[in-house]
Design a protein around this motif. Structure first.
Motif, PDB file in Angstrom:
ATOM      1  N   LYS A 132      24.431  57.881  21.123  1.00  0.00           N
ATOM      2  CA  LYS A 132      24.996  59.088  20.527  1.00  0.00           C
ATOM      3  C   LYS A 132      25.131  58.923  19.016  1.00  0.00           C
ATOM      4  O   LYS A 132      24.840  59.854  18.256  1.00  0.00           O
ATOM      5  CB  LYS A 132      26.358  59.409  21.137  1.00  0.00           C
ATOM      6  CG  LYS A 132      26.283  59.921  22.565  1.00  0.00           C
ATOM      7  CD  LYS A 132      27.680  60.191  23.102  1.00  0.00           C
ATOM      8  CE  LYS A 132      27.640  60.609  24.563  1.00  0.00           C
ATOM      9  NZ  LYS A 132      29.005  60.825  25.089  1.00  0.00           N
ATOM     10  N   ALA A 133      25.573  57.756  18.576  1.00  0.00           N
ATOM     11  CA  ALA A 133      25.706  57.499  17.140  1.00  0.00           C
ATOM     12  C   ALA A 133      24.347  57.592  16.449  1.00  0.00           C
ATOM     13  O   ALA A 133      24.227  58.147  15.352  1.00  0.00           O
ATOM     14  CB  ALA A 133      26.340  56.135  16.899  1.00  0.00           C
ATOM     15  N   PHE A 134      23.309  57.074  17.090  1.00  0.00           N
ATOM     16  CA  PHE A 134      21.957  57.167  16.538  1.00  0.00           C
ATOM     17  C   PHE A 134      21.512  58.626  16.452  1.00  0.00           C
ATOM     18  O   PHE A 134      20.937  59.060  15.447  1.00  0.00           O
ATOM     19  CB  PHE A 134      20.985  56.345  17.386  1.00  0.00           C
ATOM     20  CG  PHE A 134      19.570  56.378  16.892  1.00  0.00           C
ATOM     21  CD1 PHE A 134      19.232  55.747  15.704  1.00  0.00           C
ATOM     22  CD2 PHE A 134      18.591  57.036  17.604  1.00  0.00           C
ATOM     23  CE1 PHE A 134      17.931  55.780  15.229  1.00  0.00           C
ATOM     24  CE2 PHE A 134      17.278  57.078  17.142  1.00  0.00           C
ATOM     25  CZ  PHE A 134      16.951  56.443  15.950  1.00  0.00           C
ATOM     26  N   GLY A 135      21.792  59.384  17.487  1.00  0.00           N
ATOM     27  CA  GLY A 135      21.462  60.816  17.472  1.00  0.00           C
ATOM     28  C   GLY A 135      22.185  61.546  16.361  1.00  0.00           C
ATOM     29  O   GLY A 135      21.598  62.404  15.689  1.00  0.00           O
ATOM     30  N   ILE A 136      23.453  61.218  16.145  1.00  0.00           N
ATOM     31  CA  ILE A 136      24.216  61.821  15.050  1.00  0.00           C
ATOM     32  C   ILE A 136      23.582  61.478  13.711  1.00  0.00           C
ATOM     33  O   ILE A 136      23.441  62.336  12.833  1.00  0.00           O
ATOM     34  CB  ILE A 136      25.694  61.377  15.104  1.00  0.00           C
ATOM     35  CG1 ILE A 136      26.388  62.055  16.286  1.00  0.00           C
ATOM     36  CG2 ILE A 136      26.413  61.678  13.794  1.00  0.00           C
ATOM     37  CD1 ILE A 136      27.781  61.522  16.567  1.00  0.00           C
ATOM     38  N   ALA A 137      23.155  60.233  13.551  1.00  0.00           N
ATOM     39  CA  ALA A 137      22.507  59.823  12.300  1.00  0.00           C
ATOM     40  C   ALA A 137      21.220  60.614  12.068  1.00  0.00           C
ATOM     41  O   ALA A 137      20.935  61.028  10.934  1.00  0.00           O
ATOM     42  CB  ALA A 137      22.221  58.329  12.331  1.00  0.00           C
ATOM     43  N   ILE A 138      20.461  60.840  13.131  1.00  0.00           N
ATOM     44  CA  ILE A 138      19.230  61.624  12.997  1.00  0.00           C
ATOM     45  C   ILE A 138      19.556  63.068  12.596  1.00  0.00           C
ATOM     46  O   ILE A 138      18.888  63.658  11.741  1.00  0.00           O
ATOM     47  CB  ILE A 138      18.417  61.589  14.304  1.00  0.00           C
ATOM     48  CG1 ILE A 138      17.846  60.188  14.516  1.00  0.00           C
ATOM     49  CG2 ILE A 138      17.312  62.632  14.305  1.00  0.00           C
ATOM     50  CD1 ILE A 138      17.216  59.984  15.873  1.00  0.00           C
ATOM     51  N   ILE A 139      20.581  63.634  13.205  1.00  0.00           N
ATOM     52  CA  ILE A 139      20.984  65.010  12.865  1.00  0.00           C
ATOM     53  C   ILE A 139      21.404  65.089  11.403  1.00  0.00           C
ATOM     54  O   ILE A 139      20.990  66.001  10.675  1.00  0.00           O
ATOM     55  CB  ILE A 139      22.117  65.489  13.789  1.00  0.00           C
ATOM     56  CG1 ILE A 139      21.590  65.688  15.205  1.00  0.00           C
ATOM     57  CG2 ILE A 139      22.762  66.767  13.252  1.00  0.00           C
ATOM     58  CD1 ILE A 139      22.669  65.904  16.246  1.00  0.00           C
ATOM     59  N   ILE A 140      22.218  64.142  10.953  1.00  0.00           N
ATOM     60  CA  ILE A 140      22.660  64.144   9.560  1.00  0.00           C
ATOM     61  C   ILE A 140      21.457  64.017   8.625  1.00  0.00           C
ATOM     62  O   ILE A 140      21.367  64.717   7.613  1.00  0.00           O
ATOM     63  CB  ILE A 140      23.692  63.026   9.318  1.00  0.00           C
ATOM     64  CG1 ILE A 140      24.991  63.374  10.050  1.00  0.00           C
ATOM     65  CG2 ILE A 140      23.943  62.824   7.822  1.00  0.00           C
ATOM     66  CD1 ILE A 140      26.008  62.262  10.090  1.00  0.00           C
ATOM     67  N   GLY A 141      20.508  63.157   9.002  1.00  0.00           N
ATOM     68  CA  GLY A 141      19.292  63.026   8.205  1.00  0.00           C
ATOM     69  C   GLY A 141      18.526  64.333   8.132  1.00  0.00           C
ATOM     70  O   GLY A 141      17.999  64.712   7.071  1.00  0.00           O
ATOM     71  N   GLY A 142      18.462  65.059   9.231  1.00  0.00           N
ATOM     72  CA  GLY A 142      17.784  66.350   9.255  1.00  0.00           C
ATOM     73  C   GLY A 142      18.461  67.377   8.377  1.00  0.00           C
ATOM     74  O   GLY A 142      17.801  68.130   7.664  1.00  0.00           O
ATOM     75  N   VAL A 143      19.791  67.411   8.428  1.00  0.00           N
ATOM     76  CA  VAL A 143      20.534  68.363   7.599  1.00  0.00           C
ATOM     77  C   VAL A 143      20.350  68.034   6.117  1.00  0.00           C
ATOM     78  O   VAL A 143      20.125  68.934   5.299  1.00  0.00           O
ATOM     79  CB  VAL A 143      22.030  68.373   7.995  1.00  0.00           C
ATOM     80  CG1 VAL A 143      22.865  69.146   6.982  1.00  0.00           C
ATOM     81  CG2 VAL A 143      22.205  68.962   9.388  1.00  0.00           C
ATOM     82  N   VAL A 144      20.392  66.751   5.788  1.00  0.00           N
ATOM     83  CA  VAL A 144      20.162  66.354   4.391  1.00  0.00           C
ATOM     84  C   VAL A 144      18.746  66.742   3.979  1.00  0.00           C
ATOM     85  O   VAL A 144      18.529  67.260   2.878  1.00  0.00           O
ATOM     86  CB  VAL A 144      20.413  64.842   4.203  1.00  0.00           C
ATOM     87  CG1 VAL A 144      19.924  64.361   2.845  1.00  0.00           C
ATOM     88  CG2 VAL A 144      21.892  64.517   4.378  1.00  0.00           C
ATOM     89  N   GLY A 145      17.785  66.526   4.867  1.00  0.00           N
ATOM     90  CA  GLY A 145      16.406  66.907   4.568  1.00  0.00           C
ATOM     91  C   GLY A 145      16.268  68.401   4.328  1.00  0.00           C
ATOM     92  O   GLY A 145      15.562  68.825   3.405  1.00  0.00           O
ATOM     93  N   LEU A 146      16.944  69.202   5.115  1.00  0.00           N
ATOM     94  CA  LEU A 146      16.904  70.656   4.911  1.00  0.00           C
ATOM     95  C   LEU A 146      17.488  71.011   3.535  1.00  0.00           C
ATOM     96  O   LEU A 146      16.948  71.861   2.824  1.00  0.00           O
ATOM     97  CB  LEU A 146      17.680  71.383   6.009  1.00  0.00           C
ATOM     98  CG  LEU A 146      17.007  71.469   7.356  1.00  0.00           C
ATOM     99  CD1 LEU A 146      17.976  72.043   8.387  1.00  0.00           C
ATOM    100  CD2 LEU A 146      15.754  72.320   7.280  1.00  0.00           C
TER     101      LEU A 146
END
Length: 106
Positions: A86-100
């Motif tokens: 779950k923590a890894f998934g959260i990190a991926i989501i945060i990375g996606g939001v930063v990318g956007l």
């Protein structure tokens, strides 16, 4: 101002998830009312934010940030497991939001 609207929409989306969990399939009337009212308020503020954001980007940020908040609050308040996955998934989501955001989301 659009970021403030989006932040308010995120708070109400998190409230929707928590209230819906307590609504017991809409059998618990007070929590059902809280779910519906929070959903309406959250959608209103999202619509204000979307006056500036591209719809896809604003919606993606709204749902992903709210999702992260729900997972973290679930772990903190309801003792739900926060696993490495779950923590890894959260990190991926945060990375996606930063990318956007870096692509000029707003």
């Amino acid at each position: 101002m659009h970021w403030l609207y989006l932040a308010i929409a995120v708070v109400f989306e998190i409230t929707v998830a928590i209230a819906a969990g307590k609504a017991a399939g809409f059998r618990n009337i007070p929590w059902t009312i809280a779910t519906l009212i929070s959903g309406g308020i959250g959608t209103y503020f999202l619509s204000l934010a979307l006056l500036t954001f591209d719809v896809g980007v604003g919606y993606a940020i709204w749902t992903s940030v709210a999702g992260v908040g729900i997972v973290l609050l679930g772990a903190a308040l309801f003792h739900q497991r926060l696993t490495w996955g779950k923590a890894f998934g959260i990190a991926i989501i945060i990375g996606g939001v930063v990318g956007l955001q870096l692509t000029g989301a707003a």
